[in-house]
Write a protein that holds these residues in place. Structure first.
Motif, PDB file in Angstrom:
ATOM      1  N   VAL A  14       0.852  -1.187   0.000  1.00 50.54           N
ATOM      2  CA  VAL A  14       0.000   0.000   0.000  1.00 50.54           C
ATOM      3  C   VAL A  14       0.889   1.239   0.000  1.00 50.54           C
ATOM      4  O   VAL A  14       1.661   1.458   0.938  1.00 50.54           O
ATOM      5  N   TRP A  15       0.785   2.031  -1.057  1.00 54.64           N
ATOM      6  CA  TRP A  15       1.554   3.264  -1.179  1.00 54.64           C
ATOM      7  C   TRP A  15       0.639   4.457  -0.968  1.00 54.64           C
ATOM      8  O   TRP A  15      -0.414   4.566  -1.606  1.00 54.64           O
ATOM      9  N   ARG A  16       1.060   5.372  -0.100  1.00 54.54           N
ATOM     10  CA  ARG A  16       0.338   6.638   0.090  1.00 54.54           C
ATOM     11  C   ARG A  16       1.355   7.759  -0.116  1.00 54.54           C
ATOM     12  O   ARG A  16       1.986   8.236   0.829  1.00 54.54           O
ATOM     13  N   PRO A  17       1.534   8.181  -1.355  1.00 49.40           N
ATOM     14  CA  PRO A  17       2.602   9.137  -1.675  1.00 49.40           C
ATOM     15  C   PRO A  17       2.267  10.553  -1.227  1.00 49.40           C
ATOM     16  O   PRO A  17       1.098  10.941  -1.141  1.00 49.40           O
ATOM     17  N   CYS A  18       3.340  11.336  -0.971  1.00 48.98           N
ATOM     18  CA  CYS A  18       3.156  12.700  -0.456  1.00 48.98           C
ATOM     19  C   CYS A  18       3.195  13.749  -1.552  1.00 48.98           C
ATOM     20  O   CYS A  18       2.826  14.903  -1.301  1.00 48.98           O
ATOM     21  N   ASP A  19       3.656  13.390  -2.751  1.00 49.60           N
ATOM     22  CA  ASP A  19       3.727  14.372  -3.838  1.00 49.60           C
ATOM     23  C   ASP A  19       3.865  13.633  -5.162  1.00 49.60           C
ATOM     24  O   ASP A  19       3.815  12.383  -5.205  1.00 49.60           O
ATOM     25  N   ALA A  20       4.060  14.378  -6.240  1.00 47.86           N
ATOM     26  CA  ALA A  20       4.119  13.775  -7.571  1.00 47.86           C
ATOM     27  C   ALA A  20       5.317  12.855  -7.723  1.00 47.86           C
ATOM     28  O   ALA A  20       5.256  11.856  -8.447  1.00 47.86           O
ATOM     29  N   VAL A  21       6.412  13.176  -7.046  1.00 51.55           N
ATOM     30  CA  VAL A  21       7.622  12.362  -7.157  1.00 51.55           C
ATOM     31  C   VAL A  21       7.385  10.977  -6.556  1.00 51.55           C
ATOM     32  O   VAL A  21       7.685   9.946  -7.171  1.00 51.55           O
ATOM     33  N   GLU A  22       6.860  10.948  -5.335  1.00 54.30           N
ATOM     34  CA  GLU A  22       6.568   9.655  -4.710  1.00 54.30           C
ATOM     35  C   GLU A  22       5.482   8.902  -5.469  1.00 54.30           C
ATOM     36  O   GLU A  22       5.480   7.661  -5.493  1.00 54.30           O
ATOM     37  N   THR A  23       4.568   9.620  -6.101  1.00 57.79           N
ATOM     38  CA  THR A  23       3.523   8.955  -6.888  1.00 57.79           C
ATOM     39  C   THR A  23       4.133   8.212  -8.069  1.00 57.79           C
ATOM     40  O   THR A  23       3.754   7.060  -8.359  1.00 57.79           O
ATOM     41  N   GLN A  24       5.061   8.852  -8.761  1.00 55.58           N
ATOM     42  CA  GLN A  24       5.731   8.169  -9.866  1.00 55.58           C
ATOM     43  C   GLN A  24       6.520   6.965  -9.360  1.00 55.58           C
ATOM     44  O   GLN A  24       6.500   5.889  -9.974  1.00 55.58           O
ATOM     45  N   ALA A  25       7.183   7.127  -8.227  1.00 55.14           N
ATOM     46  CA  ALA A  25       7.934   6.001  -7.652  1.00 55.14           C
ATOM     47  C   ALA A  25       6.997   4.857  -7.281  1.00 55.14           C
ATOM     48  O   ALA A  25       7.346   3.672  -7.442  1.00 55.14           O
ATOM     49  N   ALA A  26       5.812   5.202  -6.773  1.00 60.61           N
ATOM     50  CA  ALA A  26       4.835   4.169  -6.417  1.00 60.61           C
ATOM     51  C   ALA A  26       4.368   3.411  -7.651  1.00 60.61           C
ATOM     52  O   ALA A  26       4.254   2.174  -7.641  1.00 60.61           O
ATOM     53  N   TRP A  27       4.087   4.128  -8.731  1.00 56.17           N
ATOM     54  CA  TRP A  27       3.703   3.468  -9.979  1.00 56.17           C
ATOM     55  C   TRP A  27       4.839   2.572 -10.481  1.00 56.17           C
ATOM     56  O   TRP A  27       4.597   1.435 -10.920  1.00 56.17           O
ATOM     57  N   ASN A  28       6.057   3.065 -10.424  1.00 53.92           N
ATOM     58  CA  ASN A  28       7.196   2.249 -10.851  1.00 53.92           C
ATOM     59  C   ASN A  28       7.261   0.952 -10.052  1.00 53.92           C
ATOM     60  O   ASN A  28       7.527  -0.124 -10.600  1.00 53.92           O
ATOM     61  N   ALA A  29       7.030   1.066  -8.739  1.00 50.61           N
ATOM     62  CA  ALA A  29       7.083  -0.114  -7.884  1.00 50.61           C
ATOM     63  C   ALA A  29       6.004  -1.120  -8.263  1.00 50.61           C
ATOM     64  O   ALA A  29       6.248  -2.338  -8.316  1.00 50.61           O
ATOM     65  N   GLY A  30       4.798  -0.618  -8.532  1.00 54.63           N
ATOM     66  CA  GLY A  30       3.709  -1.520  -8.905  1.00 54.63           C
ATOM     67  C   GLY A  30       3.943  -2.208 -10.226  1.00 54.63           C
ATOM     68  O   GLY A  30       3.626  -3.397 -10.388  1.00 54.63           O
ATOM     69  N   ILE A  31       4.524  -1.484 -11.180  1.00 50.47           N
ATOM     70  CA  ILE A  31       4.808  -2.069 -12.487  1.00 50.47           C
ATOM     71  C   ILE A  31       5.937  -3.087 -12.394  1.00 50.47           C
ATOM     72  O   ILE A  31       5.897  -4.155 -13.017  1.00 50.47           O
ATOM     73  N   SER A  32       6.937  -2.788 -11.599  1.00 41.86           N
ATOM     74  CA  SER A  32       8.123  -3.646 -11.519  1.00 41.86           C
ATOM     75  C   SER A  32       7.883  -4.894 -10.694  1.00 41.86           C
ATOM     76  O   SER A  32       8.552  -5.917 -10.881  1.00 41.86           O
ATOM     77  N   ARG A  33       6.941  -4.830  -9.781  1.00 45.15           N
ATOM     78  CA  ARG A  33       6.718  -5.943  -8.868  1.00 45.15           C
ATOM     79  C   ARG A  33       6.088  -7.128  -9.591  1.00 45.15           C
ATOM     80  O   ARG A  33       5.137  -6.959 -10.361  1.00 45.15           O
ATOM     81  N   THR A  34       6.571  -8.326  -9.317  1.00 47.64           N
ATOM     82  CA  THR A  34       6.037  -9.526  -9.962  1.00 47.64           C
ATOM     83  C   THR A  34       5.471 -10.532  -8.964  1.00 47.64           C
ATOM     84  O   THR A  34       5.024 -11.607  -9.369  1.00 47.64           O
ATOM     85  N   ASP A  35       5.482 -10.205  -7.681  1.00 45.75           N
ATOM     86  CA  ASP A  35       5.058 -11.175  -6.676  1.00 45.75           C
ATOM     87  C   ASP A  35       3.844 -10.727  -5.873  1.00 45.75           C
ATOM     88  O   ASP A  35       3.602 -11.231  -4.778  1.00 45.75           O
TER      89      ASP A  35
END
Length: 674
Positions: A500-521
């Motif tokens: 569960v990602w709750r980002p604080c700004d646009a930068v963390e939001t992009q990082a959260a999307w990257n994490a979701g795309i990269s995750r395979t498990d």
């Protein structure tokens, strides 16, 4: 097989082999559901020996048919089919049904047993997974097939019972499947009119065929579920309809639960309990089955074995794939990459570059808007990104330029799911299971309650799905407590395997999307704000550390206090730090966009972020309980959270009343270091 036997006699022996493997396994386990396997045995024989396109030696073959046992409590029917067809499911596996560490769990589990396509048991979700699978098949065919080269051309078959049809999610799924005209989806209704509580006449009086016709389905009625030839006729009718693109098919099979049991057939007593030694003996006599428990004559095994036909079907497809590769090499390489679940080779370098791009833009925007920006960037790089919203596209912000809408007669990458949060989420799991796409779906965070069990199943199955949940707190404002999530983020964090990602700004939001795309498990869930959030400055190391789930955003020499925060509350923590610095009080601010990821970090890293001996304060506009685990080692600690429902008022007024202002955070922080 004795060639003197008629086809009907052979089919009867096959059906009884399935029945007695189920009966004997349930009896050995002293637990299980024999009634459905006994009642659907002939339906299974018709499908698995005459129509199902599959290769037991290669359960992951890309163009195989998908078979879904939506009524997953009848798992022994599937295990018996897999065993007799030639999958790597041994007789010893059957004998270990429902035992610790066995490959034959009480309900089918994908990734655990070869040939199982999805984890089923929560009724209604299997059929909904199948809708997602059929949708993925249709879209992949539209995207990759070329004249003379049909490399995607398979069916999705479903067994389902009254319980699946009673669950509300089945209405969501069937309605959408009809609108999308998923003609290669074919379902068999086990119409036995019995559920755990008994005869369903007292609580299930739907005109099911009329209901499905209203959804736009083709319906085949009055099929004798105990007559293989009649079931075969119905299947052929359904297959003919797939060529006409007139929608999915429901085959209504009248059956008797526990068929063959003299005392229990047609009763709730055979639904979910072993027959017992005496009734098993009586059933053996009634069905003229003279074989010992787990003994299946070799002739019957050979008649069931699907390996030779499966190899022929697969090698024929491989030849077509080779021709496709020669004619369309780039498309073939893309198809194979996506079906493997691999991301493009460029993604590893692109992902951090996207985070740095967001940092350079330094935008002050709502994280739901930042998510839309991230979706557009990811979609340009990943053609497999596929998703949409449950009737909240313009609030969740899930569309992007050029995405195109998914329609029955139109390829697109954005799905209008309608007001179907649960159905959307379970169908996303089916899309992920099918392969070829990275799916996402969106709604308001408060409505994750409707979707919760599908989110849980996504985690249980370790599927790469991104759940986009916006309007993340009481900051929603005037819509009031019905739409203001307060317990949702912490409760979702408790589901094993959900990040569960709750980002604080646009930068963390992009990082959260990257994490979701990269995750395979497993799945990723983004909790995003409605209100604008300020950009936070970071150096290169901090940009990289976002991926760790928690990191030091701002520090001080010998800090007296650590303030942890997520989402919109990070800005409050930063404001409190500045105010306290003016008083000579050093404060470290830790942004914790994903506690789940932070918890997986090495202890040394976690101690470097949250040092012992320093007071700690956590700030989040959500229920406070899950933050207390981070207070171990702190001499003094507190949590500013929300442990009651919200109210209807402008967001600013609510935040002030509930203590989410820079002044209130500063006062709490000052008290901890006094």
């Amino acid at each position: 097989m004795n060639t003197r036997l008629s086809t009907a006699a052979i089919d009867t022996l096959r059906a009884n082999a399935l029945r007695f493997l189920a009966i004997d396994a349930v009896e050995a386990a002293k637990s299980g559901h024999p009634g459905m396997p006994m009642g659907m045995a002939e339906i299974a024989v018709a499908l698995w020996t005459r129509h199902l396109k599959h290769d037991p030696a290669r359960p992951d073959w890309a163009d195989r048919d998908r078979f879904v046992l939506s009524n997953g409590h009848g798992s022994m029917l599937l295990y018996a089919l897999l065993h007799l067809s030639g999958y790597d499911v041994s007789l010893d596996d059957i004998k270990q049904f429902r035992q610790l560490d066995s490959r034959t769990a009480g309900h089918p589990e994908v990734g655990h047993t070869p040939g199982v396509e999805t984890t089923t048991g929560p009724l209604g979700q299997g059929i909904t997974n199948a809708v997602g699978m059929a949708m993925a098949e249709k879209l992949m065919a539209q995207e990759f097939n070329r004249p003379g080269h049909d490399i995607v051309n398979h069916h999705t078959w479903v067994f389902l019972g009254d319980g699946c049809l009673m669950e509300g999610i089945s209405h969501e799924a069937a309605s959408l499947a009809g609108v999308q005209r998923l003609s290669k989806l074919i379902c068999f209704w086990d119409d036995n009119r019995i559920s755990i509580d008994g005869d369903t006449a007292g609580w299930f009086g739907d005109d099911t065929p009329a209901r499905f016709r209203a959804y736009g389905w083709n319906v085949v009625e009055n099929v004798n579920g105990h007559d293989v030839e009649d079931v075969d006729r119905a299947i052929r009718e359904a297959l003919a309809n797939t060529e006409n693109d007139i929608g999915p098919t429901l085959i209504c099979c009248r059956t008797t639960i526990g068929k063959g049991s003299p005392a229990r057939a047609g009763t709730a007593g055979v639904h979910g309990a072993p027959l017992g030694a005496d009734e098993i003996a009586a059933t053996r006599a009634a069905l003229d089955w003279a074989h010992a428990p787990f003994d299946i004559p070799q002739e019957i095994r050979e008649s069931f074995d699907g390996r030779a036909k499966g190899e022929r079907d697969r090698t024929e497809w491989q030849a077509r794939m080779a021709a496709y590769r020669a004619a369309h090499p780039e498309l073939a390489a893309e198809f194979e990459r996506r079906m493997r679940g691999d991301l493009p080779s460029s993604w590893r370098a692109l992902a951090p570059a996207l985070v740095r791009r967001a940092d350079n833009e330094a935008a002050t925007i709502a994280t739901r808007k930042a998510s839309q920006v991230a979706i557009e960037r990811v979609a340009r790089a990943l053609p497999e990104l596929l998703g949409g919203s449950a009737d909240l596209t313009h609030s969740n912000l899930t569309d992007w330029p050029g995405c195109g809408a998914v329609r029955a007669d139109q390829f697109g990458r954005h799905i209008n799911w309608g007001v179907r949060e649960f159905g959307m989420s379970a169908a996303l799991n089916g899309i992920a299971l099918h392969g070829g796409y990275v799916p996402f779906g969106a709604t308001f965070l408060v409505f994750s309650d409707y979707a919760r069990n599908a989110i849980r199943m996504s985690a249980l199955m370790k599927q790469r799905v991104v759940f986009v949940m916006t309007h993340d707190s009481i900051g929603l404002g005037e819509d009031g407590p019905t739409h203001q999530p307060v317990e949702h983020v912490p409760s979702l964090r408790l589901i094993p395997g959900v990040d569960v990602w709750r980002p604080c700004d646009a930068v963390e939001t992009q990082a959260a999307w990257n994490a979701g795309i990269s995750r395979t498990d497993g799945p990723t869930l983004l909790a995003l704000s409605r209100q604008n959030l300020p950009h936070q400055s970071r150096d290169e190391a901090q940009l990289d550390d976002i991926a760790r789930g928690g990191y030091v955003l701002a520090d001080a020499d010998a800090p007296k206090l650590v303030i942890m925060a997520t989402g919109s509350e990070v800005a409050l923590a930063m404001a409190a730090r500045e105010a306290l610095a003016a008083e000579g009080i050093g404060v470290r601010v830790v942004s914790m966009p994903c506690t789940n990821v932070f918890d997986r970090q090495a202890d040394s890293y976690k101690r470097s972020v949250l040092p012992d001996g320093v007071a700690r304060l956590a700030v989040e506009a959500a229920h406070p309980d899950t933050w207390w685990k981070y207070m171990v080692g702190a001499p003094k600690a507190d949590v500013i959270g929300v442990d009651r429902f919200g109210e209807s008022a402008p967001a600013g007024a609510l935040m002030k009343r509930y203590g989410f202002t820079a002044e209130a955070v500063t006062d709490n922080a000052r008290a901890l270091v006094a």
